[in-house]
Design an enzyme around this catalytic site. Structure first.
Site, PDB file in Angstrom:
ATOM      1  N   ASN A   1       0.839  -1.214   0.000  1.00 28.96           N
ATOM      2  CA  ASN A   1       0.000   0.000   0.000  1.00 28.96           C
ATOM      3  C   ASN A   1       0.873   1.264   0.000  1.00 28.96           C
ATOM      4  O   ASN A   1       0.719   2.158   0.814  1.00 28.96           O
ATOM      5  CB  ASN A   1      -0.911  -0.020   1.235  1.00 28.96           C
ATOM      6  CG  ASN A   1      -2.031   0.997   1.146  1.00 28.96           C
ATOM      7  OD1 ASN A   1      -2.371   1.638   2.118  1.00 28.96           O
ATOM      8  ND2 ASN A   1      -2.610   1.163  -0.020  1.00 28.96           N
TER       9      ASN A   1
ATOM     10  N   ARG B   1       3.719  -0.021   8.824  1.00 30.35           N
ATOM     11  CA  ARG B   1       4.555  -1.180   8.493  1.00 30.35           C
ATOM     12  C   ARG B   1       5.669  -1.409   9.513  1.00 30.35           C
ATOM     13  O   ARG B   1       6.329  -2.446   9.490  1.00 30.35           O
ATOM     14  CB  ARG B   1       5.169  -1.005   7.107  1.00 30.35           C
ATOM     15  CG  ARG B   1       4.156  -0.700   6.035  1.00 30.35           C
ATOM     16  CD  ARG B   1       4.784  -0.149   4.775  1.00 30.35           C
ATOM     17  NE  ARG B   1       3.788   0.449   3.888  1.00 30.35           N
ATOM     18  CZ  ARG B   1       3.328   1.686   4.026  1.00 30.35           C
ATOM     19  NH1 ARG B   1       3.788   2.466   4.991  1.00 30.35           N
ATOM     20  NH2 ARG B   1       2.408   2.147   3.200  1.00 30.35           N
TER      21      ARG B   1
ATOM     22  N   LYS C   1       0.895 -11.606  -1.788  1.00 28.67           N
ATOM     23  CA  LYS C   1       1.600 -10.772  -2.753  1.00 28.67           C
ATOM     24  C   LYS C   1       3.057 -10.535  -2.335  1.00 28.67           C
ATOM     25  O   LYS C   1       3.981 -10.748  -3.130  1.00 28.67           O
ATOM     26  CB  LYS C   1       0.858  -9.441  -2.907  1.00 28.67           C
ATOM     27  CG  LYS C   1       1.648  -8.266  -3.425  1.00 28.67           C
ATOM     28  CD  LYS C   1       2.155  -8.478  -4.849  1.00 28.67           C
ATOM     29  CE  LYS C   1       2.751  -7.192  -5.408  1.00 28.67           C
ATOM     30  NZ  LYS C   1       3.913  -6.702  -4.674  1.00 28.67           N
TER      31      LYS C   1
END
Length: 276
Positions: free
Chosen positions: A118, A172, A214
């Site tokens: 993202n 993150r 992913k």
DNA sequence: GGGCAGGTCTAAG
DNA sequence: CTTAGACCTGCC
């Protein structure tokens, strides 16, 4: 110091370093046809001309490090030929025929693709540079420019979540810390991944927080040379929906699915004028 | 100012 | 098992 090779077939440094597999290499600011960056704790400069490629290193470093990094022992025309029966994929392959799947450091790849989620490429690159500057080992190049290796899992583990957050990693930070701590204390053995089949390797990587399908497939493709990994991102999703009636092709589950993915990804982004 | 960027987590049905 | 929302940040 310089080492020169004959330019390999299917070798284009712009495609290799701009196709989104790698975040620490960029076009050189002043030198023509040159890309530069840091990998495996060393600074590499590559200059490509029509018939040859120059490296800023001696033969031994090229043989032991960069030859493998650039995956020069594989013949990519064979992969492209094998995609001939699929019109979309074959078109993309020919357009992207200079791409090579790099063999990057597994830890760096894992950490980098956690950061990528993202997020956009300029910011991903910025975060990685800041992180290297703050916690990576300094590299001496003798040209007065300060460069830094990618930080080890151990150094990020010792730095802690707050320090990682301070690098603008955002939500993150806790994911990066989870990865760093598991690798640092030996709870997660990255080397063991090399010997696992794709499914098992995916499951193992996804035990790390912030690693989904992913990110895991990108890490396996770019850090572990598992060419059967097939990362599905927004761009590939778009291609599957637009060009494949059932959203599938045998090539996407085949031995070289990841290579097909890279061709499609790069092709679609170029077509949409996405500049990295 | 809201939307978006190579997604994933979490909490709900 | 599938599916919304939320999520840091910087640039448009």
């Amino acid at each position: 110091m310089m080492y020169t090779i004959e330019r390999p077939k299917n070798f284009d440094i712009a495609q290799i370093f701009d196709c989104g597999q790698c975040f620490r290499f960029n076009k050189h600011e002043s030198k023509e046809n040159t890309y530069c960056g840091v990998a495996f704790g060393k600074y590499l400069e590559i200059t490509q001309s029509e018939n040859s490629v120059d490296f800023n290193c001696d033969k031994e470093t090229f043989d032991t490090l960069w030859y493998s990094f650039l995956n020069l022992d594989n013949d990519y025309s064979l992969y492209i030929d094998s995609f001939k029966d699929d019109k979309t994929l074959y078109t993309a392959s020919q357009f992207s025929s200079g791409i090579r799947i790099l063999k990057q450091d597994p830890w760096e790849t894992l950490c980098s693709f956690i950061i990528s989620q993202n997020n956009n490429i300029p910011r991903i690159k910025g975060i990685i540079e800041n992180m290297s500057k703050a916690y990576g080992e300094k590299i001496e190049c003798g040209d007065g420019i300060e460069r830094y290796a990618f930080p080890t899992a151990n150094s990020l583990y010792e730095a802690g979540t707050d320090a990682i957050f301070a690098l603008k990693t955002g939500f993150r930070a806790k994911y990066i810390y989870d990865a760093a701590s598991k690798v640092a204390v030996g709870e997660f053995d990255l080397n063991a991944i090399f010997d696992m089949p794709l499914d098992e390797a995916m499951q193992a990587l996804m035990t790390i927080k912030g690693v989904g399908p992913k990110v895991a497939s990108c890490v396996l493709l770019f850090g572990f040379s598992k060419y059967d990994a097939f990362p599905i991102d927004v761009w590939v999703k778009k291609i599957l929906n637009n060009y494949y009636s059932d959203g599938m092709s045998p090539h996407f589950t085949g031995k070289h699915a990841g290579i097909a993915q890279q061709y499609l990804f790069y092709y679609e982004r170029c077509k949409n004028n996405v500049y990295l």
